[in-house]
Design a protein around this motif. Structure first.
Motif, PDB file in Angstrom:
ATOM      1  N   LYS A 195       0.819  -1.211   0.000  1.00  0.00           N
ATOM      2  CA  LYS A 195       0.000   0.000   0.000  1.00  0.00           C
ATOM      3  C   LYS A 195       0.854   1.261   0.000  1.00  0.00           C
ATOM      4  O   LYS A 195       0.534   2.253  -0.670  1.00  0.00           O
ATOM      5  CB  LYS A 195      -0.924   0.007   1.223  1.00  0.00           C
ATOM      6  N   SER A 196       1.936   1.242   0.738  1.00  0.00           N
ATOM      7  CA  SER A 196       2.778   2.440   0.845  1.00  0.00           C
ATOM      8  C   SER A 196       3.584   2.705  -0.416  1.00  0.00           C
ATOM      9  O   SER A 196       4.077   3.812  -0.618  1.00  0.00           O
ATOM     10  CB  SER A 196       3.721   2.312   2.039  1.00  0.00           C
ATOM     11  N   SER A 197       3.703   1.675  -1.288  1.00  0.00           N
ATOM     12  CA  SER A 197       4.570   1.806  -2.468  1.00  0.00           C
ATOM     13  C   SER A 197       3.814   1.616  -3.776  1.00  0.00           C
ATOM     14  O   SER A 197       4.420   1.457  -4.833  1.00  0.00           O
ATOM     15  CB  SER A 197       5.697   0.768  -2.394  1.00  0.00           C
ATOM     16  N   LEU A 198       2.462   1.636  -3.724  1.00  0.00           N
ATOM     17  CA  LEU A 198       1.640   1.367  -4.904  1.00  0.00           C
ATOM     18  C   LEU A 198       1.252   2.670  -5.584  1.00  0.00           C
ATOM     19  O   LEU A 198       0.589   3.527  -4.993  1.00  0.00           O
ATOM     20  CB  LEU A 198       0.390   0.584  -4.501  1.00  0.00           C
ATOM     21  N   PHE A 199       1.667   2.810  -6.855  1.00  0.00           N
ATOM     22  CA  PHE A 199       1.412   4.024  -7.614  1.00  0.00           C
ATOM     23  C   PHE A 199       0.594   3.720  -8.863  1.00  0.00           C
ATOM     24  O   PHE A 199       0.722   2.656  -9.462  1.00  0.00           O
ATOM     25  CB  PHE A 199       2.727   4.697  -8.011  1.00  0.00           C
ATOM     26  N   VAL A 200      -0.243   4.674  -9.238  1.00  0.00           N
ATOM     27  CA  VAL A 200      -1.096   4.555 -10.415  1.00  0.00           C
ATOM     28  C   VAL A 200      -0.488   5.381 -11.541  1.00  0.00           C
ATOM     29  O   VAL A 200      -0.119   6.543 -11.353  1.00  0.00           O
ATOM     30  CB  VAL A 200      -2.525   5.049 -10.112  1.00  0.00           C
ATOM     31  N   LEU A 201      -0.393   4.766 -12.721  1.00  0.00           N
ATOM     32  CA  LEU A 201       0.176   5.440 -13.894  1.00  0.00           C
ATOM     33  C   LEU A 201      -0.924   5.648 -14.933  1.00  0.00           C
ATOM     34  O   LEU A 201      -1.363   4.696 -15.574  1.00  0.00           O
ATOM     35  CB  LEU A 201       1.309   4.601 -14.487  1.00  0.00           C
ATOM     36  N   PRO A 202      -1.402   6.880 -15.093  1.00  0.00           N
ATOM     37  CA  PRO A 202      -2.462   7.144 -16.074  1.00  0.00           C
ATOM     38  C   PRO A 202      -1.969   6.921 -17.501  1.00  0.00           C
ATOM     39  O   PRO A 202      -0.823   7.239 -17.840  1.00  0.00           O
ATOM     40  CB  PRO A 202      -2.807   8.621 -15.848  1.00  0.00           C
ATOM     41  N   LEU A 203      -2.849   6.362 -18.319  1.00  0.00           N
ATOM     42  CA  LEU A 203      -2.560   6.153 -19.734  1.00  0.00           C
ATOM     43  C   LEU A 203      -3.339   7.163 -20.563  1.00  0.00           C
ATOM     44  O   LEU A 203      -4.539   7.339 -20.364  1.00  0.00           O
ATOM     45  CB  LEU A 203      -2.956   4.745 -20.175  1.00  0.00           C
ATOM     46  N   GLU A 204      -2.668   7.827 -21.482  1.00  0.00           N
ATOM     47  CA  GLU A 204      -3.317   8.696 -22.450  1.00  0.00           C
ATOM     48  C   GLU A 204      -2.807   8.298 -23.837  1.00  0.00           C
ATOM     49  O   GLU A 204      -1.960   7.415 -23.965  1.00  0.00           O
ATOM     50  CB  GLU A 204      -3.017  10.166 -22.151  1.00  0.00           C
ATOM     51  N   ILE A 205      -3.366   8.921 -24.856  1.00  0.00           N
ATOM     52  CA  ILE A 205      -2.903   8.622 -26.214  1.00  0.00           C
ATOM     53  C   ILE A 205      -2.455   9.898 -26.911  1.00  0.00           C
ATOM     54  O   ILE A 205      -2.911  11.003 -26.593  1.00  0.00           O
ATOM     55  CB  ILE A 205      -3.966   7.885 -27.050  1.00  0.00           C
ATOM     56  N   GLU A 206      -1.537   9.732 -27.825  1.00  0.00           N
ATOM     57  CA  GLU A 206      -1.082  10.812 -28.692  1.00  0.00           C
ATOM     58  C   GLU A 206      -1.168  10.324 -30.129  1.00  0.00           C
ATOM     59  O   GLU A 206      -0.856   9.160 -30.421  1.00  0.00           O
ATOM     60  CB  GLU A 206       0.360  11.198 -28.391  1.00  0.00           C
ATOM     61  N   PHE A 207      -1.578  11.205 -31.018  1.00  0.00           N
ATOM     62  CA  PHE A 207      -1.585  10.855 -32.434  1.00  0.00           C
ATOM     63  C   PHE A 207      -0.193  11.081 -33.020  1.00  0.00           C
ATOM     64  O   PHE A 207       0.522  12.009 -32.643  1.00  0.00           O
ATOM     65  CB  PHE A 207      -2.630  11.677 -33.190  1.00  0.00           C
TER      66      PHE A 207
END
Length: 395
Positions: free
Chosen positions: A331-343
């Motif tokens: 829990k202390s080391s869990l990170f979320v990485l958002p995904l986006e797109i580029e053309f």
């Protein structure tokens, strides 16, 4: 390219042929008008695929939301895959991933002011949305390319670069849910999850092999990543949380990459150069984490040596956030990485304008008012530009 990504079970090809015949008959019934497709006066944009597995639908839907949200009244309609609820449901601040599905939940968390609804029968869902809000400017259909009971104004087909449909086969031998000819219904085809190193020769080869009609437009998109954020802010390691942000901040970290998405290959390749070491822990798409999975996650993370962290996607975070049994270390080391797109190929403006023009022309409630700076020349046209918005004025 074919040999790198496509695995075909040749023993199942006869079954794939039979399945293809059934799907072709269904499509024929729609083409002949025996099965009816319903059109709507409100602009409808469908985003989907013709293969089993992820092609990046959610990041592309989110791209469309960002493009339109500040200027138009936008709603998203999804079937809410693997949700526990039934029937038509509009998400609110109390909705959970179990109620509406992980992808609609993810979108509602990121865009709280956007109407997010779930309904398996898309035509019914559109009618109910318009009953509740007749002033909607555009409805985005998530994963509806094969849902032919609705005839969208723009039909967007997504094709995973790592599993190009031109080399794939019908289920169960391959992953195709309908024959290759199904791509002919698309107005726009986007080859997704392309490596940023894609060469001009590869662009030309794919473009020629796709064999599109003149009325179809082909685009290429690649994954882009947002800021790393702690999933459990109250338990986050303060030193690690302060340091984390960009992918470059992983350079001294042994990273456990936790994914439950259909096609994590490109994400794995993208993250490898940024971490001291990368250890993928993959589960099936939309996987529901059970106690045994949680034990495995705890053990895998515990086995990592030295400075370490665990990274997951927004989609997986929606499902894992409310699970029980994660260790305090995780829990202390869990990170979320958002995904986006580029053309890619400087196609951003062309795509944006295609969508803008369609909504402007067909919205019953608003008209387009160009911003003053829309007439100024842009200094940058690279694929990383944020989507430009449009301004509407109510009639």
């Amino acid at each position: 390219m074919e040999g790198d990504f496509i695995k075909i079970n040749k023993w199942l090809l006869p079954l794939g042929w039979l399945y293809g015949c059934v799907v072709q008959m269904r499509n024929y019934l729609f083409e002949m008008g025996i099965l009816k497709s319903e059109s709507f006066s409100t602009p409808v944009i469908s985003v989907g695929n013709i293969t089993v597995g992820g092609t990046g639908k959610t990041p592309h839907i989110e791209y469309l939301i960002r493009l339109l949200e500040k200027s138009a009244k936008v709603a998203v309609l999804s079937r809410g895959y693997k949700r526990t609820s039934k029937g038509f449901l509009i998400a609110d601040e109390h909705s959970t991933a179990q109620d509406i599905g992980d992808e609609p939940y993810q979108m509602k968390q990121k865009f709280p002011d956007i109407t997010i609804a779930v309904e398996k029968k898309r035509a019914k869902g559109i009618k109910l949305l318009l009953q509740k809000d007749p002033k909607l400017d555009v409805i985005l259909l998530d994963d509806a390319f094969q849902h032919r009971y609705v005839k969208p104004g723009i039909n967007i087909l997504l094709v995973d670069y790592h599993r190009l449909i031109i080399y794939d086969k019908m289920l169960p031998a391959g992953r195709m849910r309908e024959p290759l000819s199904g791509k002919n219904r698309a107005d726009i085809i986007i080859v997704t999850k392309c490596p940023k190193s894609l060469t001009p020769m590869e662009y030309r080869v794919i473009t020629k092999a796709m064999d599109l009609f003149p009325y179809q437009e082909l685009y290429f998109s690649t994954l882009s990543y947002g800021k790393l954020t702690p999933l459990f802010k109250e338990a986050a390691n303060a030193q690690l949380a302060q340091k984390a942000g960009n992918l470059t901040d992983l350079k001294d970290q042994n990273c456990l990459l936790l994914t439950g998405i259909a096609s994590p290959q490109q994400m794995i390749e993208d993250l490898k150069p940024h971490a001291a070491s990368l250890h993928p822990l993959t589960f099936p798409d939309h996987h529901s984490f059970n106690p045994q999975d949680i034990e495995r996650i705890n053990a895998e993370f515990n086995n990592l040596q030295g400075p370490k962290c665990i990274v997951t996607t927004e989609k997986d975070a929606a499902r894992i956030k409310h699970t029980q049994g994660l260790s305090e270390a995780v829990k202390s080391s869990l990170f979320v990485l958002p995904l986006e797109i580029e053309f890619m190929l400087e196609q951003t403006d062309k795509f944006n304008q295609k969508i803008i023009n369609y909504v402007r022309k067909n919205s019953r409630n608003s008209i387009l008012v160009k911003r003053k700076d829309d007439h100024k020349p842009k200094n940058s046209h690279h694929s990383g530009d944020r989507p430009r918005t449009i301004s509407f004025r109510n009639n």
